[in-house]
Design a protein around this motif. Structure first.
Motif, PDB file in Angstrom:
ATOM      1  N   LEU A 238       1.146  -1.178   0.116  1.00  0.00           N
ATOM      2  CA  LEU A 238      -0.025  -0.315   0.184  1.00  0.00           C
ATOM      3  C   LEU A 238       1.283   1.568   0.251  1.00  0.00           C
ATOM      4  O   LEU A 238       0.511   2.333  -0.259  1.00  0.00           O
ATOM      5  CB  LEU A 238      -1.054  -0.620   1.196  1.00  0.00           C
ATOM      6  CG  LEU A 238      -2.300  -0.896   0.840  1.00  0.00           C
ATOM      7  CD1 LEU A 238      -2.669  -1.243   2.646  1.00  0.00           C
ATOM      8  CD2 LEU A 238      -3.171  -0.489   0.423  1.00  0.00           C
ATOM      9  N   GLU A 239       2.288   1.054   0.456  1.00  0.00           N
ATOM     10  CA  GLU A 239       2.878   2.527   0.412  1.00  0.00           C
ATOM     11  C   GLU A 239       2.817   2.719  -1.069  1.00  0.00           C
ATOM     12  O   GLU A 239       3.905   3.871  -1.187  1.00  0.00           O
ATOM     13  CB  GLU A 239       4.093   1.862   1.200  1.00  0.00           C
ATOM     14  CG  GLU A 239       4.143   2.165   2.875  1.00  0.00           C
ATOM     15  CD  GLU A 239       5.095   1.959   3.762  1.00  0.00           C
ATOM     16  OE1 GLU A 239       6.075   1.150   2.729  1.00  0.00           O
ATOM     17  OE2 GLU A 239       5.057   0.924   4.515  1.00  0.00           O
ATOM     18  N   ALA A 240       3.599   2.104  -1.863  1.00  0.00           N
ATOM     19  CA  ALA A 240       3.321   2.443  -2.903  1.00  0.00           C
ATOM     20  C   ALA A 240       2.023   3.414  -3.859  1.00  0.00           C
ATOM     21  O   ALA A 240       2.258   4.368  -4.940  1.00  0.00           O
ATOM     22  CB  ALA A 240       3.655   1.683  -3.887  1.00  0.00           C
ATOM     23  N   LEU A 241       1.286   3.303  -3.193  1.00  0.00           N
ATOM     24  CA  LEU A 241       0.024   4.350  -3.143  1.00  0.00           C
ATOM     25  C   LEU A 241      -0.128   5.606  -2.621  1.00  0.00           C
ATOM     26  O   LEU A 241       0.603   5.897  -1.703  1.00  0.00           O
ATOM     27  CB  LEU A 241      -1.272   3.867  -3.418  1.00  0.00           C
ATOM     28  CG  LEU A 241      -1.760   2.221  -3.454  1.00  0.00           C
ATOM     29  CD1 LEU A 241      -2.805   1.294  -3.103  1.00  0.00           C
ATOM     30  CD2 LEU A 241      -1.818   2.216  -5.408  1.00  0.00           C
ATOM     31  N   PRO A 242      -0.857   6.729  -3.643  1.00  0.00           N
ATOM     32  CA  PRO A 242      -0.512   8.067  -3.173  1.00  0.00           C
ATOM     33  C   PRO A 242      -1.710   7.863  -1.164  1.00  0.00           C
ATOM     34  O   PRO A 242      -2.675   6.994  -1.318  1.00  0.00           O
ATOM     35  CB  PRO A 242      -2.154   8.468  -3.956  1.00  0.00           C
ATOM     36  CG  PRO A 242      -1.354   7.974  -5.249  1.00  0.00           C
ATOM     37  CD  PRO A 242      -1.486   6.083  -5.333  1.00  0.00           C
ATOM     38  N   ASP A 243      -1.344   8.935  -1.052  1.00  0.00           N
ATOM     39  CA  ASP A 243      -2.343   8.439   0.346  1.00  0.00           C
ATOM     40  C   ASP A 243      -3.181   9.499   0.385  1.00  0.00           C
ATOM     41  O   ASP A 243      -3.651   9.105   0.817  1.00  0.00           O
ATOM     42  CB  ASP A 243      -1.065  10.321   1.691  1.00  0.00           C
ATOM     43  CG  ASP A 243      -0.055   8.762   1.756  1.00  0.00           C
ATOM     44  OD1 ASP A 243       0.488   8.144   2.399  1.00  0.00           O
ATOM     45  OD2 ASP A 243       1.553   8.945   1.159  1.00  0.00           O
ATOM     46  N   ASP A 244      -3.672  11.147  -0.634  1.00  0.00           N
ATOM     47  CA  ASP A 244      -5.008  11.740  -0.873  1.00  0.00           C
ATOM     48  C   ASP A 244      -5.565  10.651  -1.655  1.00  0.00           C
ATOM     49  O   ASP A 244      -5.371   9.987  -2.073  1.00  0.00           O
ATOM     50  CB  ASP A 244      -4.470  12.667  -2.665  1.00  0.00           C
ATOM     51  CG  ASP A 244      -5.614  13.632  -1.942  1.00  0.00           C
ATOM     52  OD1 ASP A 244      -5.853  14.917  -0.684  1.00  0.00           O
ATOM     53  OD2 ASP A 244      -6.715  13.296  -2.875  1.00  0.00           O
ATOM     54  N   PRO A 245      -6.881  10.220  -0.335  1.00  0.00           N
ATOM     55  CA  PRO A 245      -7.903   9.727  -1.245  1.00  0.00           C
ATOM     56  C   PRO A 245      -8.598  10.135  -2.779  1.00  0.00           C
ATOM     57  O   PRO A 245      -8.778   9.341  -3.397  1.00  0.00           O
ATOM     58  CB  PRO A 245      -9.238  10.279   0.104  1.00  0.00           C
ATOM     59  CG  PRO A 245      -8.759  10.431   0.422  1.00  0.00           C
ATOM     60  CD  PRO A 245      -7.121  11.777   0.296  1.00  0.00           C
ATOM     61  N   GLU A 246      -8.437  11.315  -3.284  1.00  0.00           N
ATOM     62  CA  GLU A 246      -8.948  11.512  -4.206  1.00  0.00           C
ATOM     63  C   GLU A 246      -8.259  10.760  -5.095  1.00  0.00           C
ATOM     64  O   GLU A 246      -7.935  10.612  -6.521  1.00  0.00           O
ATOM     65  CB  GLU A 246      -8.829  13.351  -4.553  1.00  0.00           C
ATOM     66  CG  GLU A 246     -10.128  13.627  -3.695  1.00  0.00           C
ATOM     67  CD  GLU A 246     -10.461  15.159  -3.864  1.00  0.00           C
ATOM     68  OE1 GLU A 246      -9.871  15.803  -4.967  1.00  0.00           O
ATOM     69  OE2 GLU A 246     -11.255  15.575  -3.762  1.00  0.00           O
TER      70      GLU A 246
END
Length: 986
Positions: A171-179
């Motif tokens: 999951l760390e490879a994904l953006p933090d902002d929900p949008e």
């Protein structure tokens, strides 16, 4: 203004809500009491993961479990190194694990017995072992460290290699902002092939608002189980998110994200590198409430985003009235707070109750600007969402499960323009004046969702059945376009009007009048039954039927049969052939029905004036036409659906390579479109009924056809390098781009057949994880998409149907008035009956993007024992030790029929996955073993580069022939951004 509440008549609606809620609570109570009467001891299972001394997973290890009577069950660890046996009876078992290059591992006497909250307790004599087990194999042949080739593909319905499962450190490879996260997940899911858009589910509930932040997410599944009857949409149109449950021990996590314009590149259309700063901070706290009985998870996130938008238009110089380019950057600050609290309780031995509450609040300024929209069109917006979720998961008669879910959701939103002046829309040149689309609005939406799913494993069958009820009550106050909108077909026409040239007038003026309030209550109902049948060890059949219907739609016979199969020809599970077919229905959206209520000719009117005066549109007397437009539903309106069929081959190749190739054909039937049924006949100037204005009727008469070829691969080269990817070659044609899309010829839509607006022939997505020296993890994500089409229009209302979507015809370059373009030579004034160009004839931009995440974890404090390490597929909570739902374990080697499924991140969780265990294109690909800290306390430094190569991805290609931007873009997606992040957890 009349009292809006008196017109909406809320008392009968409130009584109807009370009756429905009472009925649902009665159903839940009866179900709960019935389940409680039949409870017996829970089935047991044995789960675990096989790793080497470094903590890296071992592929293809053979795990043999033998009971006291000498009966054996076998399991070959999958791509995530995991194994699972169940259902099992309490007793003593022996366990043996072997793998090439490693010494055998044996446990001669493992005692399995029921644990708290329907879990399994494993002990060795008097010592209680952590479950799931972590089995470490010692290296026997140190020279042979390559990944073994004994991994198998699976014939389970939910183990398709085309699925993507993301969990743990992936999951760390994904953006933090929900949008941004949702946008990335949509890219990974690929183009939707269903009747509607890609749908998102959070803990089994349909999510219509904002998805949870990444820190609250435990697992994400994309394109899973394509032909399941449990869901309305196909697997390729579905994103499933599971949130984090509570834990047995207290855990604390904190983070801070930062981005500044000094770290970013300049937008391609911005005159300067605009001021920008993004700050996100928060964390979560998790732990027990009552030991072995209840736990909680609380998460808080705050975001402060000082973003900006770039305006790129062509305007008239106020002094000379000559065209001049206009470029500006407008700051668009946003603030948001997201808070969630979830808890799981073991009510009785075999009943687990989960409850959750989520609050989200946001405010935004200077919205609606950018592209052709000048800064004067700015507006402010605000929204607030509160969600309550409850779930009850019960075990019945040892193997049967029942899941009951209830969600209550309230969303409140509003907007207000900074100026109430009439809007000026000069097609694809500039848009000025007030933002009439967001002049003033206030909306309240109360949503209810109830579902109950029952699972019954019987011999070689896993039978699932359930019901789902969704209700939505809208109360909407919307003064959109109450100030009016002038539309000009070209900048030259606008200049002539300002200069007072005789006969020069705007093309059209529209304004809304009447009561701005409207209310609606809409209900959707569905039930399903499904059977996953293991016919033979190498063949699984899935048969299901779903029936759904809704209010405000007379079409009620919406039965959707589903069929799927998975067959391993040689029974060695190195190759699996999957296929299936089914019908998937879509719903009539509440907003469409609300528009028919608002524009019914009595509550609110939309007045359309052709060639009005300026600036007073009513100043031209009898020359103008002042019709009132209506919106109605067709009497024979039917629910749209798609007929989908798929065939796919999954193959495990030498050296740990997994490959899947599939083909799908998707036929859309009864798709929605709008049509002006009172438009002038071809060649005529007056409508059939001159006493009435335009009547826009929503019909289910559109069609679509899609062909799709998919190729996916995954390869774990070593414990430090994993690569995965997906490629899609497709072609999509239709004759409508949505429910509000209208044909050029209102009486003949045959000319509308053409490329869909979202059609991209080529789509490629790839990612991986690389472990560099000094513990640095690199996670690249590459997304490439070929060009999408855009529509070419004349910018005029040639056929006088009040809709400015007319297309030109092809013309000889020597023809007077012909317009030469890179896309051909066109006649902007085709004669009635003359063939016009196809819809979406232009070729738009392609898309290329590379995101890379670098991270490094530093640990300190007391070292942890191996049993405390985070395990792949392991629940983070103490109460959630069962496999994920239903058929999760059916038919896997030595596997049982699965266990509980988690609602609200509660009981069950995912447990052991198939070859699609971790993040990846086809079936995951995962990055096991990366980023684990051997210390109790650790902090992680993350650097994320979005659009690393700074590619200019253009958007909004102009297709209006009279526009100075024709055939060009006036906006682009964000340039390269560098985001810094610090996380701390213990």
């Amino acid at each position: 203004m009349r009292d809006a509440r008196s017109k909406s008549n809320p008392k009968p609606v409130r009584r109807a809500w009370c009756r429905w809620i009472g009925a649902l609570l009665l159903i839940g109570s009866v179900s709960f009491l019935g389940l409680a009467q039949g409870v017996r001891s829970a089935p047991l299972e044995l789960r675990g993961i096989v790793v080497d001394p470094s903590g890296a997973i071992i592929l293809g290890a053979e795990v043999v479990l033998r009971d006291a009577q000498g009966q054996e069950q076998r399991y070959v660890t999958d791509a995530s190194g995991e194994f699972r046996f169940g259902p099992l009876m309490p007793g003593t078992y022996s366990l043996r694990v072997t793998a090439e290059g490693f010494a055998p591992y044996e446990e001669p006497a493992l005692i399995l017995e029921p644990g708290p909250a329907a879990t399994t307790r494993v002990r060795r004599e008097e010592t209680i072992l952590p479950h799931p087990l972590t089995i470490t194999l010692e290296i026997l042949i140190t020279e042979r460290m390559e990944v073994t080739e004994e991994t198998r593909v699976s014939i389970e319905p939910d183990a398709n290699l085309s699925a993507v499962v993301i969990r743990g450190e992936d999951l760390e490879a994904l953006p933090d902002d929900p949008e941004e996260l949702l946008s990335t997940l949509r890219q990974m899911a690929g183009p939707s092939v269903g009747a509607g858009d890609v749908q998102v589910f959070v803990d089994g509930f349909r999510e219509r608002g904002r998805i949870p932040p990444r820190s609250a997410i435990r697992e994400i599944r994309i394109n899973n189980n394509p032909f399941s009857a449990e869901f309305r949409e196909p697997g390729r149109g579905r994103i499933e998110i599971l949130t984090r449950p509570g834990t047995e021990l207290f855990r604390v996590n904190g983070f801070f994200d930062f981005n500044d314009e000094a770290l970013n590149a300049r937008n391609a259309f911005a005159p300067v590198r605009a001021p920008l700063q993004v700050r996100r901070y928060g964390g979560f706290l998790s732990g027990p409430i009552l030991r072995n009985r209840s736990s909680f998870f609380a998460e808080l996130q705050r975001r402060e985003m000082d973003e900006n938008e770039t305006v790129r238009a062509t305007i008239l110089d106020p002094a000379t009235l000559l065209p001049v380019p206009f470029a500006a950057v407008v700051e668009t600050p946003q603030r948001g707070t997201d808070f969630s609290l979830r808890s799981e309780w073991q009510l009785w031995k075999n009943h687990t109750f989960s409850a959750g509450y989520r609050f989200f609040d946001s405010t935004s300024q200077n919205q609606g600007v950018g592209g052709f929209n000048l800064p004067e069109r700015a507006s402010t917006s605000e929204s607030q969402q509160q969600t309550l979720r409850f779930s009850l998961t019960s075990l019945i008669q040892r193997r049967m499960t029942n899941e009951l879910r209830l969600q209550l959701n309230r969303r409140e939103s509003g907007s207000q323009a900074l100026s109430e002046k009439p809007a000026l829309v000069v097609l694809d040149a500039f848009s000025g004046g007030g933002n009439q689309g967001a002049l003033f609005s206030r909306r309240t939406s109360d949503e209810l969702e109830f579902s109950n799913t029952f699972s019954l494993p019987w011999r070689r069958h896993l039978v699932k059945m359930g019901v789902r009820v969704e209700g939505d009550r809208l109360y909407d106050v919307n003064r959109s376009n109450f100030g009016g909108t002038f539309t000009f077909s070209s900048l030259e026409q606008y200049r002539d009007v300002l200069l007072g040239v005789p006969g020069a007038r705007p093309t059209q003026f529209t304004i809304n009048r009447g009561d701005p309030s409207a209310a609606l209550t809409l209900w959707e109902f569905a039930w399903f039954v499904q059977d996953d049948w293991r016919v033979r060890p190498n063949l699984t059949l899935s048969v299901g039927l779903r029936h759904e219907f809704q209010t405000h739609l007379r079409d009620r016979l919406n039965f959707a049969p589903r069929f799927g199969f998975a067959w391993s020809p040689r029974n060695d599970q190195r190759m699996v052939i999957r296929g299936g077919a089914g019908i998937f229905y879509d719903a009539l959206e509440a907003n469409l029905v609300l528009n028919t209520i608002r524009f019914d000719g009595r509550r609110q009117q939309q007045i359309i004036i052709r060639f009005p005066g300026f600036p007073d549109p009513f100043s031209e007397g009898e020359v103008t036409i002042r019709p009132t437009s209506l919106r109605v539903l067709a009497p024979d309106l039917a629910a749209p659906y798609t007929l989908q069929s798929t065939i796919e081959v999954e193959r495990q190749l030498p050296r740990g390579i997994f490959l899947n190739v599939g083909y799908s054909r998707v036929r859309g039937v009864h798709l929605f479109r709008s049509r002006n049924i009172n438009a002038p006949l071809p060649g005529m100037t007056l409508p059939p009924d001159p006493t009435r204005g335009p009547i826009f009727q929503i019909e289910s008469t559109a069609y679509s056809l899609r062909h799709e070829l998919r190729v996916g691969f995954r390869r774990q080269f070593s414990r430090t390098f994993t690569l995965f990817g997906n490629y899609v070659l497709s072609s999509t044609k239709n004759d409508s781009d949505g429910a509000l899309s209208t044909p050029v010829n209102q009486y003949d839509a045959r000319s509308e057949w053409g490329r869909a607006s979202f059609d991209s022939r080529h789509w490629f997505f790839a990612g991986g994880m690389i472990l560099l020296p000094w513990g640095i993890r690199v996670a690249p994500l590459v997304s490439i998409r070929s060009s999408r089409p855009f529509n070419i229009t004349t910018g005029q209302d040639n056929n006088l149907d009040t809709i400015i979507n007319d297309r030109p015809s092809f013309a000889d370059p020597a023809m007077p008035g012909a317009i030469r373009t890179p896309f051909g030579t066109f006649n902007p004034n085709p004669r009635p009956g003359e063939p016009i160009i196809p819809r979406n004839f232009g070729t738009g931009p392609s898309y290329r993007n590379v995101d890379v995440t670098f991270s490094r974890t530093f640990g300190f404090g007391q070292p942890r024992t191996r049993s405390e390490w985070p395990q792949l597929g392991r629940q983070e909570g103490g109460l959630q030790q069962g496999p994920r739902g239903g058929g999760g374990g059916m038919g896997r080697p030595g596997g049982g029929m699965g266990g509980l499924r988690g609602g609200m991140g509660g009981p069950g969780g995912r447990g052991i996955g198939g070859p699609g265990g971790e993040m990846g294109g086809p079936g995951g690909g995962g990055f096991p073993g990366f980023g684990r800290s051997e210390y109790r306390y650790n902090f992680t430094l993350v650097v994320r580069a979005a659009n690393l190569l700074n590619n200019v991805n253009f958007t909004n290609y102009s297709g209006v022939l009279t526009s100075p931007f024709f055939g060009r873009a006036n906006s682009a997606l964000p340039a390269r951004r560098i985001e810094l992040q610090l996380r701390f957890n213990f």
